[in-house]
Write a protein that holds these residues in place. Structure first.
Motif, PDB file in Angstrom:
ATOM      1  N   GLU A   1       0.832  -1.208   0.000  1.00  0.00           N
ATOM      2  CA  GLU A   1       0.000   0.000   0.000  1.00  0.00           C
ATOM      3  C   GLU A   1       0.864   1.254   0.000  1.00  0.00           C
ATOM      4  N   ALA A   2       1.916   1.255   0.808  1.00  0.00           N
ATOM      5  CA  ALA A   2       2.805   2.416   0.854  1.00  0.00           C
ATOM      6  C   ALA A   2       3.446   2.654  -0.512  1.00  0.00           C
ATOM      7  N   GLU A   3       3.857   1.580  -1.164  1.00  0.00           N
ATOM      8  CA  GLU A   3       4.485   1.706  -2.481  1.00  0.00           C
ATOM      9  C   GLU A   3       3.490   2.165  -3.544  1.00  0.00           C
ATOM     10  N   ALA A   4       2.212   1.808  -3.369  1.00  0.00           N
ATOM     11  CA  ALA A   4       1.187   2.160  -4.361  1.00  0.00           C
ATOM     12  C   ALA A   4       0.537   3.512  -4.090  1.00  0.00           C
ATOM     13  N   GLY A   5       0.846   4.109  -2.932  1.00  0.00           N
ATOM     14  CA  GLY A   5       0.257   5.406  -2.601  1.00  0.00           C
ATOM     15  C   GLY A   5      -1.190   5.321  -2.133  1.00  0.00           C
TER      16      GLY A   5
ATOM     17  N   ALA B   1      -4.325   5.683   0.146  1.00  0.00           N
ATOM     18  CA  ALA B   1      -4.570   6.787   1.076  1.00  0.00           C
ATOM     19  C   ALA B   1      -5.312   6.386   2.349  1.00  0.00           C
ATOM     20  N   HIS B   2      -5.834   5.171   2.402  1.00  0.00           N
ATOM     21  CA  HIS B   2      -6.642   4.788   3.582  1.00  0.00           C
ATOM     22  C   HIS B   2      -6.629   3.271   3.713  1.00  0.00           C
ATOM     23  N   HIS B   3      -6.207   2.794   4.877  1.00  0.00           N
ATOM     24  CA  HIS B   3      -6.225   1.369   5.186  1.00  0.00           C
ATOM     25  C   HIS B   3      -7.317   1.118   6.217  1.00  0.00           C
TER      26      HIS B   3
ATOM     27  N   GLY C   1       2.345   4.318   9.705  1.00  0.00           N
ATOM     28  CA  GLY C   1       2.405   5.673   9.149  1.00  0.00           C
ATOM     29  C   GLY C   1       1.348   5.931   8.094  1.00  0.00           C
ATOM     30  N   LEU C   2       0.575   4.910   7.712  1.00  0.00           N
ATOM     31  CA  LEU C   2      -0.500   5.093   6.742  1.00  0.00           C
ATOM     32  C   LEU C   2      -1.765   5.568   7.447  1.00  0.00           C
ATOM     33  N   PRO C   3      -2.552   6.423   6.818  1.00  0.00           N
ATOM     34  CA  PRO C   3      -3.855   6.781   7.391  1.00  0.00           C
ATOM     35  C   PRO C   3      -4.710   5.512   7.491  1.00  0.00           C
TER      36      PRO C   3
ATOM     37  N   ALA D   1     -18.052  -0.748   5.117  1.00  0.00           N
ATOM     38  CA  ALA D   1     -18.176   0.005   3.865  1.00  0.00           C
ATOM     39  C   ALA D   1     -18.280   1.508   4.138  1.00  0.00           C
ATOM     40  N   ARG D   2     -19.070   1.894   5.136  1.00  0.00           N
ATOM     41  CA  ARG D   2     -19.177   3.320   5.494  1.00  0.00           C
ATOM     42  C   ARG D   2     -17.818   3.884   5.874  1.00  0.00           C
ATOM     43  N   THR D   3     -17.083   3.120   6.641  1.00  0.00           N
ATOM     44  CA  THR D   3     -15.759   3.571   7.082  1.00  0.00           C
ATOM     45  C   THR D   3     -14.816   3.708   5.895  1.00  0.00           C
ATOM     46  N   ALA D   4     -14.922   2.790   4.949  1.00  0.00           N
ATOM     47  CA  ALA D   4     -14.025   2.791   3.789  1.00  0.00           C
ATOM     48  C   ALA D   4     -14.196   4.028   2.922  1.00  0.00           C
ATOM     49  N   VAL D   5     -15.404   4.531   2.814  1.00  0.00           N
ATOM     50  CA  VAL D   5     -15.638   5.701   1.957  1.00  0.00           C
ATOM     51  C   VAL D   5     -15.526   7.007   2.726  1.00  0.00           C
ATOM     52  N   GLY D   6     -15.293   6.937   4.027  1.00  0.00           N
ATOM     53  CA  GLY D   6     -15.108   8.124   4.837  1.00  0.00           C
ATOM     54  C   GLY D   6     -13.639   8.470   5.000  1.00  0.00           C
ATOM     55  N   ALA D   7     -13.393   9.515   5.746  1.00  0.00           N
ATOM     56  CA  ALA D   7     -12.012   9.922   6.025  1.00  0.00           C
ATOM     57  C   ALA D   7     -11.400   9.001   7.073  1.00  0.00           C
TER      58      ALA D   7
END
Length: 248
Positions: free
Chosen positions: A83-87, A89-91, A122-124, A170-176
């Protein structure tokens, strides 16, 4: 939004994928059967191209202490690195209410290790803690059956239907990213004995159910509220009795 769901062919993952697609998102189910293996890293780089969010609802095929620890440490480390290598934005990861209070269990020690890897990456991130699923009442009973007797700790539980867990993920995935934990639980708390009795009775299962002060929960000792969510949990609406009636 393009979202990859690791474990996307399983009970929760398939429902997360379906829910995201219904709301117009590009959701990709990733699992060994689709050519993506988080234990070996196979297929990760390709499936993460152009992805904004990764949801991990995968689970270990073995609950033996060392095997489950190896699974969560290896798969999570490989996934976070990719994920870090691919950029990405949310895990988002699915875990369990009370994980940090259940460290007498090898399974929950492994889930705690998974959470710590995510927090240190260190990933969001967002971690969704769910209570026990309605669907797993029989499986829980099977794990603590001696002869024809189910022995359960004296504790309460606030189970939830898997559909509502998937919706919360799913709600969490599409949120910040919250960079922390969100909880989801069902609307009612039961004693473990009552929960299992209702679940087995609905299936015509004749096993005897007893509360035993010496019994454990997947190897962990429980206090009365160990399995209960905190005051800020999202409370789902589906009641266990109503769900059982629909299964019949």
């Amino acid at each position: 939004m393009k979202i990859v769901v690791i474990g996307g062919t399983g009970l929760i993952g398939s429902k997360v994928v379906a829910g995201l697609r219904e709301h117009g998102h590009e959701a990709v189910a990733a699992a060994p059967s689709t050519g993506v293996n988080t234990l070996t890293g196979e297929g990760l780089a390709g499936v993460l191209e152009g992805v904004s969010t990764v949801v991990d609802v995968s689970n270990s095929p073995s609950f033996e202490d060392q095997a489950v620890m190896d699974f969560f440490r290896t798969s999570t480390a490989n996934l976070l690195k990719a994920e870090a290598e691919a950029g990405v934005a949310h895990h988002v990861a699915l875990s369990v209410v009370g994980t940090d209070r259940l460290q007498g269990s090898g399974y929950f020690r492994a889930k705690q290790a998974q959470e710590e890897l995510i927090e240190a990456s260190g990933l969001p991130y967002s971690i969704v803690h769910a209570t026990q699923f309605f669907e797993f009442a029989k499986g829980l009973a099977d794990g603590v059956t001696e002869g024809d007797t189910v022995r359960l700790p004296d504790a309460r539980i606030q189970p939830v239907v898997s559909d509502d867990v998937a919706a919360a993920v799913a709600r969490t995935a599409v949120g910040a990213p919250v960079d922390g934990v969100v909880e989801v639980a069902g609307p009612e708390a039961f004693s473990l004995e009552e929960f299992i009795r209702m679940g087995l009775s609905a299936q015509g299962d004749p096993r005897k159910i007893v509360t035993d002060p010496a019994a454990t929960y997947w190897g962990a000792e429980l206090q009365d509220d160990t399995l209960l969510p905190g005051p800020d949990a999202h409370i789902a609406e589906v009641r266990f009795a109503d769900w059982l009636a629909r299964q019949r």
